[in-house]
Motif scaffolding. Structure first.
Motif, PDB file in Angstrom:
ATOM      1  N   THR A 128      43.249  81.478  18.983  1.00 34.28           N
ATOM      2  CA  THR A 128      44.658  81.688  18.647  1.00 34.28           C
ATOM      3  C   THR A 128      45.084  83.021  19.268  1.00 34.28           C
ATOM      4  OG1 THR A 128      43.968  82.749  16.602  1.00 34.28           O
ATOM      5  CG2 THR A 128      44.634  80.437  16.437  1.00 34.28           C
ATOM      6  N   PRO A 129      46.372  83.155  19.587  1.00 28.40           N
ATOM      7  CA  PRO A 129      46.827  84.441  20.119  1.00 28.40           C
ATOM      8  C   PRO A 129      46.458  85.569  19.149  1.00 28.40           C
ATOM      9  CG  PRO A 129      48.512  82.785  20.413  1.00 28.40           C
ATOM     10  CD  PRO A 129      47.449  82.150  19.551  1.00 28.40           C
ATOM     11  N   ARG A 188      47.934  85.197  25.045  1.00 27.55           N
ATOM     12  CA  ARG A 188      48.766  83.982  25.014  1.00 27.55           C
ATOM     13  C   ARG A 188      47.884  82.762  25.174  1.00 27.55           C
ATOM     14  NH1 ARG A 188      53.248  83.586  29.391  1.00 27.55           N
ATOM     15  NH2 ARG A 188      53.883  81.748  28.233  1.00 27.55           N
ATOM     16  N   LYS A 189      48.360  81.669  24.608  1.00 29.42           N
ATOM     17  CA  LYS A 189      47.654  80.400  24.778  1.00 29.42           C
ATOM     18  C   LYS A 189      48.708  79.325  25.016  1.00 29.42           C
ATOM     19  CE  LYS A 189      44.780  77.137  22.248  1.00 29.42           C
ATOM     20  NZ  LYS A 189      44.079  76.818  21.007  1.00 29.42           N
ATOM     21  N   LEU A 190      48.515  78.548  26.052  1.00 29.51           N
ATOM     22  CA  LEU A 190      49.470  77.487  26.364  1.00 29.51           C
ATOM     23  C   LEU A 190      48.723  76.177  26.489  1.00 29.51           C
ATOM     24  CD1 LEU A 190      51.549  79.764  27.995  1.00 29.51           C
ATOM     25  CD2 LEU A 190      52.367  77.562  28.724  1.00 29.51           C
ATOM     26  N   ALA A 191      49.182  75.185  25.783  1.00 30.06           N
ATOM     27  CA  ALA A 191      48.554  73.865  25.892  1.00 30.06           C
ATOM     28  C   ALA A 191      49.605  72.863  26.325  1.00 30.06           C
ATOM     29  CB  ALA A 191      47.941  73.461  24.564  1.00 30.06           C
ATOM     30  N   ARG A 192      49.437  72.353  27.519  1.00 27.85           N
ATOM     31  CA  ARG A 192      50.354  71.327  28.016  1.00 27.85           C
ATOM     32  C   ARG A 192      49.569  70.065  28.315  1.00 27.85           C
ATOM     33  NH1 ARG A 192      53.664  75.381  31.842  1.00 27.85           N
ATOM     34  NH2 ARG A 192      54.958  76.320  30.242  1.00 27.85           N
ATOM     35  N   HIS A 230      45.701  73.500  30.363  1.00 25.63           N
ATOM     36  CA  HIS A 230      45.596  74.513  29.325  1.00 25.63           C
ATOM     37  C   HIS A 230      45.500  75.870  30.001  1.00 25.63           C
ATOM     38  CE1 HIS A 230      43.733  71.483  26.249  1.00 25.63           C
ATOM     39  NE2 HIS A 230      45.042  71.338  26.388  1.00 25.63           N
ATOM     40  N   MET A 231      46.122  76.861  29.381  1.00 24.77           N
ATOM     41  CA  MET A 231      46.111  78.181  29.996  1.00 24.77           C
ATOM     42  C   MET A 231      45.856  79.249  28.943  1.00 24.77           C
ATOM     43  SD  MET A 231      49.003  79.556  32.598  1.00 24.77           S
ATOM     44  CE  MET A 231      50.044  80.456  31.490  1.00 24.77           C
ATOM     45  N   THR A 287      44.733  85.650  33.654  1.00 27.68           N
ATOM     46  CA  THR A 287      45.259  84.329  33.311  1.00 27.68           C
ATOM     47  C   THR A 287      44.301  83.292  33.870  1.00 27.68           C
ATOM     48  OG1 THR A 287      47.514  85.163  33.427  1.00 27.68           O
ATOM     49  CG2 THR A 287      47.244  82.770  33.523  1.00 27.68           C
TER      50      THR A 287
END
Lengths: 153, 130
Positions: free
Chosen positions: B8-9, B95-99, B103-104, B125
């Motif tokens: 988690t961030p 940061r956490k990005l889930a598309r 995933h980033m 990143t």
């Protein structure tokens, strides 16, 4: 080191040949054994189609160029920002180049703002980015004199 | 080991210390083949070597799927440390990005010396295959 700091001046190019042996050595030195770098049969099945060099290996070459240009200033007050655009692969020849885009003076300190790029032998961009160097080692300036464009903030 | 799904961030990876021994740095220098930089550095450790170990701090406790790649990197160098020094590395999830297609993760890195003075900071990143 650069003999003088001028807006528009090119930084000394660094040219490196990438081999799988070098990638393997970097994996051992850094502890990064991601198979995309070191496992040719795994990497061949990915969308990348083969092994690629560690991004940090390419940034080491960028750092060498900055050290050659700015000496100790690079190591104590340098900032680097880089985006990886295309992977560097075994067999590639990577050329690191850059130039001083501007020189500014803030709060009595001069900074060189540089753009940088790493390309392969096909002129594809591998890394693009920028760097800022706090100039503390008395490299002479050529015009324009940053003293006249003070932008204290 | 922690997985991408569990992150988690704000998550802080366990800090790690490294002794930048002559043999460790010698291995690094052989790998990067940057003899000209070494002349400028004298007896100090290349900042990118320190950065590599800071990244290892994170990678050692994070389970990343094969095929994870590095998308961008930022660094700021504050001071040099001599060969033989010990550094302390800290990393956290910024940061956490889930598309659907990727995933980033954006990770912040901080390196301190034995006196808790900042050596360098950075932001990485990374893109993970879905």
């Amino acid at each position: 080191m650069l003999s003088e700091i001028c807006q528009g001046k090119s930084l000394p190019q660094v040219v490196k040949h990438i081999t799988q042996e070098k990638i393997n050595l970097y994996a051992e030195a850094s502890g990064d054994f991601n198979p995309i770098h070191v496992d040719e049969s795994f990497a061949a099945k990915t969308p990348l189609g083969g092994t690629i060099a560690h991004g940090m290996l390419i940034l080491a070459y960028v750092s060498e160029m900055m050290a050659l240009a700015f000496g100790q200033s690079w190591f104590s007050g340098g900032k680097l920002s880089a985006r990886f655009k295309t992977p560097a692969r075994p067999g590639d020849t990577v050329t690191v180049s850059g130039k001083i885009d501007s020189i500014e003076r803030k709060n009595g300190v001069s900074y060189a703002n540089c753009s940088l790029e790493c390309c392969n032998q096909k002129d594809e961009t591998i890394v693009v980015g920028g760097a800022v160097v706090r100039l503390v080692n008395n490299i002479p300036f050529c015009h324009p004199d940053p003293e006249r464009s003070e932008t204290d903030s | 080991m922690i997985s991408y799904e569990e992150l988690t961030p704000g998550y802080e990876f366990p800090p790690a210390s490294y002794e930048l021994s002559a043999s460790l740095i010698s291995k690094y220098l052989e790998a990067v083949d940057c003899a000209d930089e070494l002349k400028v550095l004298g007896g100090f450790v290349p900042p990118l070597a320190i950065a590599a170990y800071a990244m290892a701090t994170m990678a050692g406790s994070l389970s990343l799927p094969p095929g994870t790649i590095h998308a961008s990197q930022e660094f700021e160098f504050f001071k040099l440390v001599p060969i033989g020094a010990t550094i302390n590395c800290q990393a956290k999830v910024a940061r956490k990005l889930a598309r659907a297609t990727m995933h980033m993760l954006v990770l912040e890195l901080n390196v301190l010396d034995q006196n808790s003075e900042r050596v360098q900071s950075g932001k990485a990143t990374i893109v993970l295959p879905v």
